[in-house]
Write a protein that holds these residues in place. Structure first.
Motif, PDB file in Angstrom:
ATOM      1  N   CYS A 294       0.852  -1.178   0.000  1.00 48.32           N
ATOM      2  CA  CYS A 294       0.000   0.000   0.000  1.00 48.32           C
ATOM      3  C   CYS A 294       0.892   1.234   0.000  1.00 48.32           C
ATOM      4  CB  CYS A 294      -0.975   0.010   1.183  1.00 48.32           C
ATOM      5  SG  CYS A 294      -0.261   0.361   2.782  1.00 48.32           S
ATOM      6  N   LEU A 295       0.377   2.278  -0.584  1.00 51.80           N
ATOM      7  CA  LEU A 295       1.145   3.510  -0.755  1.00 51.80           C
ATOM      8  C   LEU A 295       0.235   4.692  -0.435  1.00 51.80           C
ATOM      9  CD1 LEU A 295       3.483   5.288  -1.896  1.00 51.80           C
ATOM     10  CD2 LEU A 295       2.445   4.978  -4.143  1.00 51.80           C
ATOM     11  N   VAL A 296       0.720   5.581   0.407  1.00 53.56           N
ATOM     12  CA  VAL A 296       0.014   6.827   0.671  1.00 53.56           C
ATOM     13  C   VAL A 296       0.821   7.962   0.067  1.00 53.56           C
ATOM     14  CG1 VAL A 296      -0.707   8.460   2.461  1.00 53.56           C
ATOM     15  CG2 VAL A 296      -1.105   6.004   2.765  1.00 53.56           C
ATOM     16  N   GLY A 297       0.188   8.737  -0.773  1.00 54.78           N
ATOM     17  CA  GLY A 297       0.843   9.889  -1.370  1.00 54.78           C
ATOM     18  C   GLY A 297       0.537  11.132  -0.561  1.00 54.78           C
ATOM     19  N   GLU A 298       1.545  11.696   0.087  1.00 54.51           N
ATOM     20  CA  GLU A 298       1.345  12.865   0.931  1.00 54.51           C
ATOM     21  C   GLU A 298       1.419  14.129   0.086  1.00 54.51           C
ATOM     22  OE1 GLU A 298       4.070  12.725   4.248  1.00 54.51           O
ATOM     23  OE2 GLU A 298       2.479  11.819   5.448  1.00 54.51           O
ATOM     24  N   TYR A 299       0.284  14.760  -0.052  1.00 56.95           N
ATOM     25  CA  TYR A 299       0.205  15.955  -0.896  1.00 56.95           C
ATOM     26  C   TYR A 299       0.976  17.125  -0.297  1.00 56.95           C
ATOM     27  CZ  TYR A 299      -1.846  19.743  -3.596  1.00 56.95           C
ATOM     28  OH  TYR A 299      -2.025  20.835  -4.391  1.00 56.95           O
ATOM     29  N   SER A 300       1.006  17.200   1.029  1.00 58.62           N
ATOM     30  CA  SER A 300       1.585  18.373   1.693  1.00 58.62           C
ATOM     31  C   SER A 300       3.080  18.507   1.457  1.00 58.62           C
ATOM     32  CB  SER A 300       1.308  18.316   3.193  1.00 58.62           C
ATOM     33  OG  SER A 300       1.932  17.167   3.755  1.00 58.62           O
ATOM     34  N   ASN A 301       3.782  17.380   1.384  1.00 57.01           N
ATOM     35  CA  ASN A 301       5.233  17.441   1.239  1.00 57.01           C
ATOM     36  C   ASN A 301       5.745  16.575   0.084  1.00 57.01           C
ATOM     37  OD1 ASN A 301       4.829  14.932   2.256  1.00 57.01           O
ATOM     38  ND2 ASN A 301       5.892  15.254   4.186  1.00 57.01           N
ATOM     39  N   TYR A 302       4.843  16.156  -0.778  1.00 60.70           N
ATOM     40  CA  TYR A 302       5.210  15.397  -1.971  1.00 60.70           C
ATOM     41  C   TYR A 302       5.959  14.114  -1.647  1.00 60.70           C
ATOM     42  CZ  TYR A 302       3.663  19.246  -4.867  1.00 60.70           C
ATOM     43  OH  TYR A 302       2.899  20.201  -5.480  1.00 60.70           O
ATOM     44  N   GLN A 303       5.596  13.479  -0.542  1.00 60.16           N
ATOM     45  CA  GLN A 303       6.231  12.220  -0.171  1.00 60.16           C
ATOM     46  C   GLN A 303       5.347  11.046  -0.579  1.00 60.16           C
ATOM     47  OE1 GLN A 303       9.145  11.748   1.469  1.00 60.16           O
ATOM     48  NE2 GLN A 303       9.632  13.635   2.555  1.00 60.16           N
ATOM     49  N   LEU A 304       5.996   9.968  -0.953  1.00 62.21           N
ATOM     50  CA  LEU A 304       5.297   8.705  -1.196  1.00 62.21           C
ATOM     51  C   LEU A 304       5.681   7.757  -0.067  1.00 62.21           C
ATOM     52  CD1 LEU A 304       5.820   8.281  -5.045  1.00 62.21           C
ATOM     53  CD2 LEU A 304       3.851   9.237  -3.836  1.00 62.21           C
ATOM     54  N   ILE A 305       4.698   7.385   0.743  1.00 60.29           N
ATOM     55  CA  ILE A 305       4.951   6.552   1.914  1.00 60.29           C
ATOM     56  C   ILE A 305       4.501   5.130   1.594  1.00 60.29           C
ATOM     57  CG2 ILE A 305       4.623   6.277   4.385  1.00 60.29           C
ATOM     58  CD1 ILE A 305       5.900   8.956   3.539  1.00 60.29           C
ATOM     59  N   TRP A 306       5.468   4.241   1.448  1.00 61.94           N
ATOM     60  CA  TRP A 306       5.180   2.843   1.101  1.00 61.94           C
ATOM     61  C   TRP A 306       5.078   1.998   2.367  1.00 61.94           C
ATOM     62  CZ3 TRP A 306       4.671   0.879  -3.900  1.00 61.94           C
ATOM     63  CH2 TRP A 306       5.000   1.761  -4.940  1.00 61.94           C
ATOM     64  N   GLY A 307       4.144   1.053   2.335  1.00 61.28           N
ATOM     65  CA  GLY A 307       4.130   0.033   3.365  1.00 61.28           C
ATOM     66  C   GLY A 307       5.257  -0.953   3.113  1.00 61.28           C
ATOM     67  N   ALA A 308       5.503  -1.818   4.094  1.00 59.22           N
ATOM     68  CA  ALA A 308       6.588  -2.788   3.988  1.00 59.22           C
ATOM     69  C   ALA A 308       6.226  -3.972   3.098  1.00 59.22           C
ATOM     70  CB  ALA A 308       6.986  -3.276   5.367  1.00 59.22           C
ATOM     71  N   GLY A 309       4.956  -4.063   2.722  1.00 57.76           N
ATOM     72  CA  GLY A 309       4.528  -5.144   1.843  1.00 57.76           C
ATOM     73  C   GLY A 309       3.943  -6.320   2.589  1.00 57.76           C
ATOM     74  N   THR A 310       2.924  -6.931   1.999  1.00 59.84           N
ATOM     75  CA  THR A 310       2.310  -8.143   2.535  1.00 59.84           C
ATOM     76  C   THR A 310       2.544  -9.266   1.541  1.00 59.84           C
ATOM     77  OG1 THR A 310       0.570  -6.923   3.692  1.00 59.84           O
ATOM     78  CG2 THR A 310       0.148  -9.256   3.210  1.00 59.84           C
ATOM     79  N   LYS A 311       3.227 -10.298   1.997  1.00 65.31           N
ATOM     80  CA  LYS A 311       3.461 -11.453   1.133  1.00 65.31           C
ATOM     81  C   LYS A 311       2.249 -12.365   1.191  1.00 65.31           C
ATOM     82  CE  LYS A 311       6.838 -15.021  -0.009  1.00 65.31           C
ATOM     83  NZ  LYS A 311       8.170 -15.585   0.290  1.00 65.31           N
ATOM     84  N   LEU A 312       1.535 -12.469   0.099  1.00 63.98           N
ATOM     85  CA  LEU A 312       0.333 -13.293   0.011  1.00 63.98           C
ATOM     86  C   LEU A 312       0.677 -14.605  -0.684  1.00 63.98           C
ATOM     87  CD1 LEU A 312      -2.755 -13.673   0.276  1.00 63.98           C
ATOM     88  CD2 LEU A 312      -2.957 -12.583  -1.973  1.00 63.98           C
TER      89      LEU A 312
ATOM     90  N   TYR B 145      12.968  12.780  -9.768  1.00 67.23           N
ATOM     91  CA  TYR B 145      13.217  13.859 -10.704  1.00 67.23           C
ATOM     92  C   TYR B 145      11.937  14.187 -11.449  1.00 67.23           C
ATOM     93  CZ  TYR B 145      18.144  12.930  -9.971  1.00 67.23           C
ATOM     94  OH  TYR B 145      19.370  12.755  -9.401  1.00 67.23           O
ATOM     95  N   ASP B 146      11.781  15.471 -11.717  1.00 61.98           N
ATOM     96  CA  ASP B 146      10.676  15.895 -12.564  1.00 61.98           C
ATOM     97  C   ASP B 146      11.130  17.046 -13.435  1.00 61.98           C
ATOM     98  OD1 ASP B 146       7.925  17.858 -12.742  1.00 61.98           O
ATOM     99  OD2 ASP B 146       7.721  15.755 -13.298  1.00 61.98           O
ATOM    100  N   GLU B 147      10.951  16.885 -14.735  1.00 63.17           N
ATOM    101  CA  GLU B 147      11.334  17.895 -15.725  1.00 63.17           C
ATOM    102  C   GLU B 147      12.759  18.386 -15.503  1.00 63.17           C
ATOM    103  OE1 GLU B 147       8.575  20.662 -17.150  1.00 63.17           O
ATOM    104  OE2 GLU B 147       6.811  19.510 -16.521  1.00 63.17           O
ATOM    105  N   GLY B 148      13.654  17.451 -15.261  1.00 65.57           N
ATOM    106  CA  GLY B 148      15.071  17.780 -15.186  1.00 65.57           C
ATOM    107  C   GLY B 148      15.577  18.200 -13.827  1.00 65.57           C
ATOM    108  N   GLU B 149      14.685  18.355 -12.868  1.00 71.16           N
ATOM    109  CA  GLU B 149      15.114  18.831 -11.550  1.00 71.16           C
ATOM    110  C   GLU B 149      14.911  17.753 -10.490  1.00 71.16           C
ATOM    111  OE1 GLU B 149      14.331  23.594 -12.121  1.00 71.16           O
ATOM    112  OE2 GLU B 149      13.967  22.595 -10.223  1.00 71.16           O
ATOM    113  N   GLU B 150      15.818  17.713  -9.533  1.00 71.24           N
ATOM    114  CA  GLU B 150      15.664  16.813  -8.395  1.00 71.24           C
ATOM    115  C   GLU B 150      14.609  17.386  -7.463  1.00 71.24           C
ATOM    116  OE1 GLU B 150      19.226  15.062  -6.447  1.00 71.24           O
ATOM    117  OE2 GLU B 150      18.301  15.764  -4.573  1.00 71.24           O
ATOM    118  N   ARG B 151      13.530  16.638  -7.242  1.00 66.96           N
ATOM    119  CA  ARG B 151      12.428  17.128  -6.413  1.00 66.96           C
ATOM    120  C   ARG B 151      12.479  16.605  -4.982  1.00 66.96           C
ATOM    121  NH1 ARG B 151       8.181  19.561  -9.109  1.00 66.96           N
ATOM    122  NH2 ARG B 151       7.619  20.073  -6.963  1.00 66.96           N
ATOM    123  N   ASN B 152      13.077  15.443  -4.820  1.00 65.41           N
ATOM    124  CA  ASN B 152      13.159  14.876  -3.482  1.00 65.41           C
ATOM    125  C   ASN B 152      14.242  13.808  -3.468  1.00 65.41           C
ATOM    126  OD1 ASN B 152      12.574  14.527  -0.801  1.00 65.41           O
ATOM    127  ND2 ASN B 152      10.401  14.080  -1.105  1.00 65.41           N
TER     128      ASN B 152
END
Lengths: 110, 119
Positions: free
Chosen positions: A88-106, B49-56
């Motif tokens: 599962c992945l949560v995309g944090e809009y506030s800081n542009y982070q992608l927070i991945w879970g550790a994964g579930t092996k099914l 990277y996005d459009e040539g720039e490092e974003r995170n």
């Protein structure tokens, strides 16, 4: 910062419905929830994405309760080929982070 | 439509060497993400990277670096290789939604990865 927690592993049998739940307690209002599937030595593959309530596509359903602190991926009538790791992945809009879970092996058994 | 392509697929290096991994995103995708996945473990974020720039950037030492070219392809460079750098390196690309980057809402399409073994 959101943190995603999901079970390390699950077993089921062919033909059963499988539900995998991910907890994301600090999810914010604008954050999306996405699930990916990964087979060994391959990159993850998109399964389904949602924001609230329920989303269904040809392979899965995603249930998100009103408080959005968790989400459940539902795989109907699984087969042996559904044996994989599910993230599962949560995309944090506030800081542009992608927070991945550790994964579930099914593991699906015949 | 061609998918995300990565090269090389497999490579073996020795400690202290340097390696360059390459990624070509799907046409129309402007963002490229790099992840490290050690055997049997989850995804560790390296660079975006996005459009040539490092974003995170993830929590990795400076010997991990990269760049994105005007055609949106990307390279990941790892200097002074260590044994623990052995892993599958995955590249993913995504497009903007109506011109906007929406983390998580922009679906990632992954390549098959580059398997690096450091001896």
């Amino acid at each position: 910062l959101a943190k995603t927690t999901q079970p390390i592993s699950m077993d089921s049998y062919e033909g059963q419905e499988v539900n995998i739940t991910c907890s994301h307690n600090n999810i914010a209002t604008n954050d999306y929830i996405t699930w990916y599937q990964q087979f060994p030595s391959q990159g993850p593959r998109f399964i389904i994405q949602g924001y609230k309530t329920k989303v269904t596509n040809e392979v899965a359903s995603l249930f998100i309760p009103a408080d959005r602190k968790s989400s459940t991926l539902s795989l109907p009538r699984v087969s042996l080929s559904d044996t994989a790791v599910y993230y599962c992945l949560v995309g944090e809009y506030s800081n542009y982070q992608l927070i991945w879970g550790a994964g579930t092996k099914l593991i699906i058994k015949p | 439509e061609a998918g995300v392509t990565q090269s090389p697929t497999h490579l073996i290096k020795t400690r202290g060497q340097q390696v360059t991994l390459r990624c070509s995103p799907i046409s129309g995708h402007t963002s490229v993400y790099w992840y490290q996945q050690a055997l049997g473990l989850g995804l560790q974020f390296l660079l975006w990277y996005d459009e040539g720039e490092e974003r995170n950037r993830g929590n990795f030492p400076p010997r991990f670096s990269g760049r994105q070219f005007p055609n949106y392809s990307s390279e990941l460079n790892v200097n002074a290789l260590e044994l623990e750098d052995s892993a599958l390196y995955l590249c993913a690309s995504s497009r903007k939604n109506r011109g906007f980057i929406l983390p998580g809402a922009n679906v990632l399409t992954f390549g098959a990865g580059s398997r690096l073994t450091v001896l």
